[in-house]
Design an enzyme around this catalytic site. Structure first.
Site, short mmCIF file in Angstrom:
data_model
loop_
_atom_site.label_atom_id
_atom_site.label_comp_id
_atom_site.label_asym_id
_atom_site.label_seq_id
_atom_site.Cartn_x
_atom_site.Cartn_y
_atom_site.Cartn_z
N ASP A 1 -7.01 4.58 -4.42
CA ASP A 1 -7.65 4.45 -3.10
C ASP A 1 -8.24 5.84 -2.83
O ASP A 1 -8.49 6.60 -3.79
CB ASP A 1 -6.62 4.03 -2.03
CG ASP A 1 -7.28 3.62 -0.70
OD1 ASP A 1 -7.77 2.49 -0.61
OD2 ASP A 1 -7.32 4.44 0.23
N LYS B 1 0.87 -1.19 0.00
CA LYS B 1 0.00 0.00 0.00
C LYS B 1 0.90 1.22 0.00
O LYS B 1 2.05 1.15 0.45
CB LYS B 1 -0.90 0.00 1.24
CG LYS B 1 -2.12 0.87 1.13
CD LYS B 1 -3.27 0.18 0.41
CE LYS B 1 -4.43 1.13 0.19
NZ LYS B 1 -5.63 0.44 -0.31
P1 NDP Z 1 -12.87 8.04 -2.52
O1 NDP Z 1 -11.79 9.05 -2.32
O2 NDP Z 1 -13.44 7.83 -3.87
O3 NDP Z 1 -14.09 8.35 -1.52
C1 NDP Z 1 -13.92 8.41 -0.15
C2 NDP Z 1 -15.21 8.88 0.48
O4 NDP Z 1 -15.10 8.78 1.90
C3 NDP Z 1 -15.55 10.33 0.17
O5 NDP Z 1 -16.93 10.49 0.17
C4 NDP Z 1 -14.90 11.06 1.33
O6 NDP Z 1 -15.49 12.32 1.60
C5 NDP Z 1 -15.15 10.11 2.47
N1 NDP Z 1 -14.06 10.23 3.46
C6 NDP Z 1 -12.75 9.96 3.27
N2 NDP Z 1 -12.05 10.21 4.37
C7 NDP Z 1 -12.93 10.65 5.29
C8 NDP Z 1 -12.83 11.06 6.62
N3 NDP Z 1 -11.64 11.09 7.26
N4 NDP Z 1 -13.97 11.43 7.24
C9 NDP Z 1 -15.16 11.38 6.61
N5 NDP Z 1 -15.31 11.01 5.34
C10 NDP Z 1 -14.24 10.65 4.69
O7 NDP Z 1 -12.25 6.67 -1.92
P2 NDP Z 1 -12.74 5.18 -2.19
O8 NDP Z 1 -14.22 5.14 -2.36
O9 NDP Z 1 -11.88 4.61 -3.23
O10 NDP Z 1 -12.33 4.46 -0.81
C11 NDP Z 1 -13.22 4.38 0.30
C12 NDP Z 1 -12.76 3.27 1.23
O11 NDP Z 1 -12.76 2.02 0.51
C13 NDP Z 1 -11.35 3.41 1.80
O12 NDP Z 1 -11.31 2.84 3.09
C14 NDP Z 1 -10.51 2.54 0.86
O13 NDP Z 1 -9.30 2.10 1.47
C15 NDP Z 1 -11.47 1.40 0.63
N6 NDP Z 1 -11.22 0.59 -0.57
C16 NDP Z 1 -11.18 1.17 -1.81
C17 NDP Z 1 -10.96 0.39 -2.91
C18 NDP Z 1 -11.03 0.95 -4.29
O14 NDP Z 1 -11.01 0.15 -5.25
N7 NDP Z 1 -11.16 2.26 -4.49
C19 NDP Z 1 -10.65 -1.05 -2.79
C20 NDP Z 1 -10.81 -1.57 -1.45
C21 NDP Z 1 -11.04 -0.76 -0.40
P3 NDP Z 1 -14.78 13.66 1.02
O15 NDP Z 1 -14.94 13.57 -0.46
O16 NDP Z 1 -15.51 14.78 1.64
O17 NDP Z 1 -13.35 13.57 1.45
#
Ligand code: NDP
Length: 449
Positions: free
Chosen positions: A169, A129
């Protein structure tokens, strides 16, 4: 909750002493070690070969300076990371996260989880990662490009389709991956498509990769409900986040006849009793890169609540935390259970605190941990690598059908391991044990390296 054995306690103590202050990493290791007591009882050879000690220590940890210039000419210095955790099963594989909260402890927790997740897919991928404490929010495309180019100017020397293959991510989507791949290509003079996954469709990406994590989480949820004689038709759900994983999870819940009542971003949340409109949500989040408050402007019956309060008090039968680590607390879990929630599937990595997981397990809620439920993203990344190597491009339907099969296989592995190790229906134990066994076998076979 199971307790680690004395051997496992000792390993955990060493991890904590050796990695001071990295609380998320400690949490992730503790959660896995709590499941491994029955495995060591059955396989003492793994304790003797110090397999767990070897898995808990990353093979390589990289930390580097990322200098870049903003649109006003001001110079910024960020910190970049790549933790190449374990390559017993294949090249290091795992995403890059750009978020101000990123530090070594977050990258290590994610890399550690990734080892077991990737093992659960049954594919030939190791765990890693990376990321940076850079915040792309509010930055122009040109600023994001300069940051990505500087980041890759250091990272490229550590990558390769047989060595280390990053993906996206939080904060790293198709735009960032495009700039990263472009810089890799420029420096190496090689169009090495298999070095990054999650690429755009016009330049080596795979159809279905963008949807895979969210869709896969819902496929796993469906399989888990089926074992209990239930399904998603008519269910109500809460999905935190509104990024890549959340939006696609919402879409798939709706496709299976459920209704998602609420979603969120870091600025607030939306409740839409008629079901979140994913067309509107995609336009705001993926095209305009806007805030969730815009949803209420466009869908007048929806309610928007600004601030950092969560929405887990809204009554629903399903919860899908899809934003970030430790976002769903013990108090939230108590509210969900009190309101009749019967299943939780983690789209995000480690979104439920240990206290929340305890509440769900004690209440008999079907609980799918992230390392199993969200493995569809990395599995489809491996399908992207496969297509790149064969110079093929599969249809969306073929990828989605394969994803559904893979999720059913992962569900089956977790379910079977939980039964075999005396905890039927415990997907936390099942995922940790099934993932660990695959890595342990390869670790012993490859010798002390
Ligand atoms: P994105 O950046 O596309 O979206 C993240 C979302 O979560 C946004 O809505 C963001 O809000 C919100 N968010 C992030 N950090 C915080 C925080 N500290 N407090 C509140 N809201 C938060 O990321 P992904 O959808 O790709 O990833 C989401 C999760 O899924 C993570 O844990 C990631 O590790 C996991 N994941 C992702 C994969 C992938 O293929 N993308 C694969 C496997 C796991 P805002 O826009 O306001 O920041």
């Amino acid at each position: 909750m199971l307790r680690p054995t004395p051997t496992l306690d000792r390993v955990l103590d060493t991890v904590i002493t050796r990695n001071p202050g990295e609380v998320e990493f400690h949490q992730a290791v503790r959660e896995v070690l709590e499941s491994l007591g029955p495995v060591l009882a059955k396989h003492p050879e793994y304790a003797e070969a110090k397999v767990i000690e070897r898995i808990c220590e990353p093979e390589r940890q990289l930390m580097f300076r990322v200098p870049w210039t903003d649109d006003r000419g001001e110079i910024h210095v960020n910190r970049g990371f790549r933790v190449e955790f374990n390559s017993a099963l294949g090249p290091f594989k795992g995403g890059l996260r750009f978020h101000p909260s990123v530090y070594l402890g977050i990258v290590k927790f994610l890399g550690f989880e990734q080892i077991f997740k990737n093992a659960l897919t049954g594919m030939a991928i190791g765990g890693g990662k990376g990321g940076a404490d850079f915040d792309p929010k509010g930055r122009s495309d040109a600023e994001v490009m300069r940051f990505c180019q500087s980041f890759m100017t250091e990272l490229y020397r550590h990558l390769g389709e047989h060595t280390d293959v990053p993906a996206g991510d939080i904060g790293v989507g198709a735009r960032e991956l495009g700039y990263l791949f472009g810089q890799y290509k420029r420096i190496t003079n090689r169009y090495e498509s298999g070095v990054l996954t999650g690429k755009g469709l016009g330049w080596g990406g795979a159809r279905g990769r963008a949807e895979a994590t969210g869709y896969g989480t819902v496929f796993f949820l469906r399989d888990m409900l089926l074992t209990r004689g239930e399904d998603l038709d008519g269910a109500t759900a809460l999905v935190s986040g509104s990024g890549n994983v959340a939006i696609n999870a919402i879409e798939k819940v709706h496709a299976f006849g459920g209704t998602v009542l609420a979603c969120s971003d870091s600025g607030g949340y939306i409740v839409d009793e008629k079901g979140i409109d994913t067309g509107v949500l995609r336009e705001i989040k993926e095209v305009e890169r806007g805030r969730l408050s815009l949803y209420a402007d466009r869908v007048p019956h929806a309610e928007y609540v600004r601030g950092t309060d969560t929405f887990w008090h809204v009554p629903a039968t399903i919860a899908l935390p899809c934003a970030t680590q430790n976002e769903l607390t013990e108090d939230d879990a108590v509210k969900l259970v009190g309101n009749g929630c019967r299943a939780v599937a983690e789209g995000a990595n480690m979104p439920s605190t240990p206290g929340a997981v305890r509440v769900f397990r004690d209440a008999g809620v079907a609980f799918a941990p992230g390392k199993a439920a969200n493995a569809g993203g990395v599995a489809t990344s491996a399908l992207e690598m496969q297509q790149n190597a064969a110079r093929e491009a599969w249809t969306f339907e073929r990828t989605e059908a394969r994803l559904a099969e893979i999720m059913t296989e992962i569900h089956g592995r977790c379910h079977a391991a939980a039964e075999e190790y005396g905890a039927p229906g415990d997907y936390v134990l099942g995922a940790n044990v099934a993932g660990f066994l695959r890595v342990a076998e390869a670790t012993v076979a490859l010798g002390v390296i």
